[in-house]
Design a protein around this motif. Structure first.
Motif, PDB file in Angstrom:
ATOM      1  N   LEU A 163       0.828  -1.205   0.000  1.00  0.00           N
ATOM      2  CA  LEU A 163       0.000   0.000   0.000  1.00  0.00           C
ATOM      3  C   LEU A 163       0.864   1.258   0.000  1.00  0.00           C
ATOM      4  CD1 LEU A 163      -2.820  -1.074   2.495  1.00  0.00           C
ATOM      5  CD2 LEU A 163      -3.028  -0.758   0.023  1.00  0.00           C
ATOM      6  N   ASN A 164       1.981   1.212   0.713  1.00  0.00           N
ATOM      7  CA  ASN A 164       2.901   2.353   0.699  1.00  0.00           C
ATOM      8  C   ASN A 164       3.440   2.596  -0.707  1.00  0.00           C
ATOM      9  OD1 ASN A 164       2.632   2.868   3.420  1.00  0.00           O
ATOM     10  ND2 ASN A 164       4.381   1.632   4.025  1.00  0.00           N
ATOM     11  N   ARG A 165       3.772   1.505  -1.414  1.00  0.00           N
ATOM     12  CA  ARG A 165       4.272   1.650  -2.787  1.00  0.00           C
ATOM     13  C   ARG A 165       3.193   2.211  -3.706  1.00  0.00           C
ATOM     14  NH1 ARG A 165       6.635  -3.420  -1.570  1.00  0.00           N
ATOM     15  NH2 ARG A 165       4.979  -4.497  -2.698  1.00  0.00           N
ATOM     16  N   ALA A 166       1.921   1.946  -3.352  1.00  0.00           N
ATOM     17  CA  ALA A 166       0.807   2.450  -4.167  1.00  0.00           C
ATOM     18  C   ALA A 166       0.441   3.893  -3.809  1.00  0.00           C
ATOM     19  CB  ALA A 166      -0.413   1.543  -4.002  1.00  0.00           C
ATOM     20  N   GLY A 167       1.188   4.487  -2.868  1.00  0.00           N
ATOM     21  CA  GLY A 167       0.961   5.892  -2.550  1.00  0.00           C
ATOM     22  C   GLY A 167       0.166   6.152  -1.290  1.00  0.00           C
ATOM     23  N   HIS A 168      -0.084   5.119  -0.491  1.00  0.00           N
ATOM     24  CA  HIS A 168      -0.834   5.286   0.767  1.00  0.00           C
ATOM     25  C   HIS A 168       0.165   5.279   1.923  1.00  0.00           C
ATOM     26  CE1 HIS A 168      -4.533   4.634  -1.499  1.00  0.00           C
ATOM     27  NE2 HIS A 168      -3.967   3.574  -2.032  1.00  0.00           N
ATOM     28  N   ALA A 169       0.431   6.445   2.490  1.00  0.00           N
ATOM     29  CA  ALA A 169       1.522   6.576   3.455  1.00  0.00           C
ATOM     30  C   ALA A 169       1.114   6.193   4.874  1.00  0.00           C
ATOM     31  CB  ALA A 169       2.060   8.007   3.437  1.00  0.00           C
ATOM     32  N   ARG A 170       0.031   6.781   5.384  1.00  0.00           N
ATOM     33  CA  ARG A 170      -0.395   6.518   6.767  1.00  0.00           C
ATOM     34  C   ARG A 170      -1.639   5.642   6.730  1.00  0.00           C
ATOM     35  NH1 ARG A 170      -1.180  11.704  10.210  1.00  0.00           N
ATOM     36  NH2 ARG A 170      -1.162  10.102  11.838  1.00  0.00           N
ATOM     37  N   VAL A 171      -1.438   4.356   6.937  1.00  0.00           N
ATOM     38  CA  VAL A 171      -2.518   3.387   6.768  1.00  0.00           C
ATOM     39  C   VAL A 171      -2.675   2.562   8.032  1.00  0.00           C
ATOM     40  CG1 VAL A 171      -3.379   1.440   5.418  1.00  0.00           C
ATOM     41  CG2 VAL A 171      -2.065   3.250   4.293  1.00  0.00           C
ATOM     42  N   ARG A 172      -3.929   2.380   8.428  1.00  0.00           N
ATOM     43  CA  ARG A 172      -4.260   1.451   9.511  1.00  0.00           C
ATOM     44  C   ARG A 172      -5.051   0.301   8.909  1.00  0.00           C
ATOM     45  NH1 ARG A 172      -7.857   3.314  14.583  1.00  0.00           N
ATOM     46  NH2 ARG A 172      -5.950   4.434  15.085  1.00  0.00           N
ATOM     47  N   LEU A 173      -4.635  -0.928   9.214  1.00  0.00           N
ATOM     48  CA  LEU A 173      -5.333  -2.100   8.692  1.00  0.00           C
ATOM     49  C   LEU A 173      -6.481  -2.481   9.617  1.00  0.00           C
ATOM     50  CD1 LEU A 173      -2.418  -4.471   7.570  1.00  0.00           C
ATOM     51  CD2 LEU A 173      -3.620  -2.718   6.244  1.00  0.00           C
TER      52      LEU A 173
END
Length: 213
Positions: A163-173
């Motif tokens: 997800l970080n590689r797809a441009g989502h920096a601050r993510v909670r699963l």
């Protein structure tokens, strides 16, 4: 004009009905989560600075109970239990320190409303919807991850990295187990859907068959 295939048409119709039913069901957790968030915001505005964290901790305790205590999951999902009996058993479990499901008063009362309204089987989805709202409040993105079996720490790290590689920096699963997807993952973040499940492949095959009929 190609001749229609009744079997393929029946499959397509069944899939369409399933999508419509799922959309209707998914609207319910959002409605309950929004109600709980409104309660939290009201309490915060009245000076209760710890309300958001307190509710999140209580919901985390419920999630752990659902995942680790089979009797608790059965209590939520058993449709044979009369509403009053289910409510009494649920509140007794939450009030019993020996059960290890410590939740604050706000969460206990909220669960009571959910159970009384016969929505106990949707509690996991309600919790996921509330976490998404809270992440939005904190300026984070929430990714709902649906898998056929529970994820391990390595898989979580791989999902976050992707997800970080797809441009989502601050993510909670926010994780949910759904054996009906058969395998793979379904990851939803915002309006984007990353779907590698076997069930989705079967659905695409049914649509392809309809186009070729």
């Amino acid at each position: 004009m190609p001749e229609s295939n009744p079997i393929v048409e029946d499959v397509a119709a069944a899939l369409r009905l399933a999508r419509e039913a799922r959309a209707a069901v998914d609207a319910i957790p959002s409605r309950y989560a929004s109600g709980l968030m409104a309660l939290a915001r009201d309490a915060y505005e009245r000076g209760d600075a710890g309300i958001h964290d307190r509710i999140l901790d209580g919901l985390a305790a419920l999630s752990r109970a659902i995942e680790t205590k089979p009797w608790f999951r059965r209590l939520l999902e058993d449709p044979r239990l009369p509403a009053e009996r289910q409510l009494a058993l649920m509140l007794a479990a939450l009030d019993d320190p020996q059960q290890g499901i410590g939740v604050p008063r706000e969460v206990r009362n909220f669960v009571g409303v959910v159970v009384k309204n016969r929505r106990a089987a949707l509690l996991e989805r309600i919790i996921a919807a509330y976490r998404a709202l809270d992440s939005e409040r904190r300026g984070e993105e929430t990714a709902e991850v649906v898998s056929a079996v529970p994820l391990d720490d390595t898989q979580r790290a791989q999902i976050l990295a992707a997800l970080n590689r797809a441009g989502h920096a601050r993510v909670r699963l926010v994780e949910r187990v759904d054996p009906t997807i058969l395998g793979g993952l379904v990851v939803k973040i915002g309006s984007r859907l990353y779907d590698s499940s076997i069930r989705s492949r079967l659905q695409r095959l049914a649509h392809a068959m309809k186009g070729a009929a």
